[in-house]
Scaffold this motif. Structure first.
Motif, PDB file in Angstrom:
ATOM      1  N   CYS A  38      25.930  -7.308  44.248  1.00  0.00           N
ATOM      2  CA  CYS A  38      24.892  -6.310  44.921  1.00  0.00           C
ATOM      3  C   CYS A  38      25.315  -5.037  44.606  1.00  0.00           C
ATOM      4  N   LEU A  39      24.422  -4.225  43.844  1.00  0.00           N
ATOM      5  CA  LEU A  39      24.504  -2.771  43.393  1.00  0.00           C
ATOM      6  C   LEU A  39      24.019  -1.733  44.645  1.00  0.00           C
ATOM      7  N   GLN A  40      24.770  -0.666  44.518  1.00  0.00           N
ATOM      8  CA  GLN A  40      24.381   0.146  45.568  1.00  0.00           C
ATOM      9  C   GLN A  40      23.443   1.114  44.817  1.00  0.00           C
ATOM     10  N   PRO A  77      17.402  -2.385  46.804  1.00  0.00           N
ATOM     11  CA  PRO A  77      16.166  -2.368  46.819  1.00  0.00           C
ATOM     12  C   PRO A  77      15.659  -0.972  46.973  1.00  0.00           C
ATOM     13  N   GLY A  78      16.307  -0.056  47.557  1.00  0.00           N
ATOM     14  CA  GLY A  78      15.698   1.302  47.558  1.00  0.00           C
ATOM     15  C   GLY A  78      16.132   2.248  46.627  1.00  0.00           C
ATOM     16  N   ASP A  79      16.788   1.370  45.381  1.00  0.00           N
ATOM     17  CA  ASP A  79      16.886   2.592  44.333  1.00  0.00           C
ATOM     18  C   ASP A  79      15.825   2.204  43.113  1.00  0.00           C
ATOM     19  N   LYS A  80      14.703   2.892  43.353  1.00  0.00           N
ATOM     20  CA  LYS A  80      13.499   2.632  42.490  1.00  0.00           C
ATOM     21  C   LYS A  80      13.732   2.880  41.231  1.00  0.00           C
ATOM     22  N   GLY A  81      14.720   3.281  40.545  1.00  0.00           N
ATOM     23  CA  GLY A  81      14.725   3.254  39.099  1.00  0.00           C
ATOM     24  C   GLY A  81      15.852   2.335  38.496  1.00  0.00           C
ATOM     25  N   ALA A  82      16.407   1.609  39.543  1.00  0.00           N
ATOM     26  CA  ALA A  82      17.469   0.804  39.077  1.00  0.00           C
ATOM     27  C   ALA A  82      17.331  -0.515  38.297  1.00  0.00           C
ATOM     28  N   VAL A  83      16.143  -1.076  38.494  1.00  0.00           N
ATOM     29  CA  VAL A  83      15.642  -2.328  37.729  1.00  0.00           C
ATOM     30  C   VAL A  83      15.869  -1.901  36.182  1.00  0.00           C
ATOM     31  N   ILE A  84      15.166  -0.767  35.795  1.00  0.00           N
ATOM     32  CA  ILE A  84      15.143  -0.511  34.356  1.00  0.00           C
ATOM     33  C   ILE A  84      16.311   0.128  33.910  1.00  0.00           C
ATOM     34  N   ARG A  85      17.166   0.883  34.867  1.00  0.00           N
ATOM     35  CA  ARG A  85      18.762   1.382  34.266  1.00  0.00           C
ATOM     36  C   ARG A  85      19.440   0.136  34.117  1.00  0.00           C
ATOM     37  N   VAL A  86      19.336  -0.673  35.103  1.00  0.00           N
ATOM     38  CA  VAL A  86      20.097  -1.965  35.019  1.00  0.00           C
ATOM     39  C   VAL A  86      19.976  -2.859  33.895  1.00  0.00           C
ATOM     40  N   ASP A 102      15.137  -9.615  41.037  1.00  0.00           N
ATOM     41  CA  ASP A 102      14.251  -8.756  41.255  1.00  0.00           C
ATOM     42  C   ASP A 102      14.626  -8.280  43.031  1.00  0.00           C
ATOM     43  N   PRO A 103      15.057  -6.855  43.062  1.00  0.00           N
ATOM     44  CA  PRO A 103      15.486  -6.667  44.259  1.00  0.00           C
ATOM     45  C   PRO A 103      14.582  -6.822  45.619  1.00  0.00           C
ATOM     46  N   ALA A 104      13.265  -6.875  45.191  1.00  0.00           N
ATOM     47  CA  ALA A 104      12.233  -6.941  46.088  1.00  0.00           C
ATOM     48  C   ALA A 104      12.451  -8.385  46.839  1.00  0.00           C
TER      49      ALA A 104
END
Length: 174
Positions: A38-40, A77-86, A102-104
């Motif tokens: 679980c990423l922060q 889930p609150g980091d909007k750019g996280a999926v693309i970055r990860v 999917d963080p959603a």
């Protein structure tokens, strides 16, 4: 960083919270397939300047010394750019056996068939521990799970499974 008056927990408080929220401490699981990381939030205050991608890379490298289980990265889930970055991070480092969820999705969905949960110091570990998943953390000093978290990744296949009642009684005082 606050004062939580948790040095003498009232056991009735956890009982009330658990009843109101329909929570029960589930027995520790003895099986599972993947390890959920679980990423922060990137640049979140609780990381204290530790870059999320650096944390993920360091943690994956350390875990790979002790396990070949699939690793599932759950962006915050609150980091909007996280999926693309990860996703870019996983592709750039050509990480085998590492996928992204999917963080959603609810955390409970990512816990299905999970062996253990790993994070730096944040709250997904609390829910996972209540649900019976072993928890590993890299910063227990600042964690709500400091009393029950594993810190030695060499024990990922044989985690310590501490009692959780006293911890939850103390945590319920927050």
């Amino acid at each position: 960083t606050g004062i939580y008056f948790d040095d003498a927990p009232d056991p009735k408080r956890w009982k009330k919270i658990s009843e109101d929220m329909e929570l029960e401490i589930k027995p520790y699981r003895k099986n599972g397939n993947h390890i959920l990381l679980c990423l922060q939030r990137q640049n979140g205050w609780s990381m204290r300047g530790y870059d999320t991608e650096d944390w993920a890379a360091d943690t994956i490298l350390e875990l790979r010394r002790y396990t070949d289980r699939p690793l599932v990265l759950r962006p915050h889930p609150g980091d909007k750019g996280a999926v693309i970055r990860v996703a870019n991070f996983v592709n750039r480092h050509k990480l085998d056996g590492v996928s992204i969820t999917d963080p959603a999705r609810p955390l409970s969905a990512d816990l299905i068939n999970c062996w253990a949960v790993v994070n730096h110091n944040s709250s997904p570990a609390v829910g996972a521990a209540i649900e019976g998943y072993p928890v590993f953390q890299t910063d227990v000093k600042r964690s709500q799970c400091n009393e029950i978290a594993n810190t030695d990744f060499s024990q990922i296949e044989n985690p310590n499974l501490p009692g959780r009642k006293a911890w939850l009684a103390r945590l319920s005082m927050f």
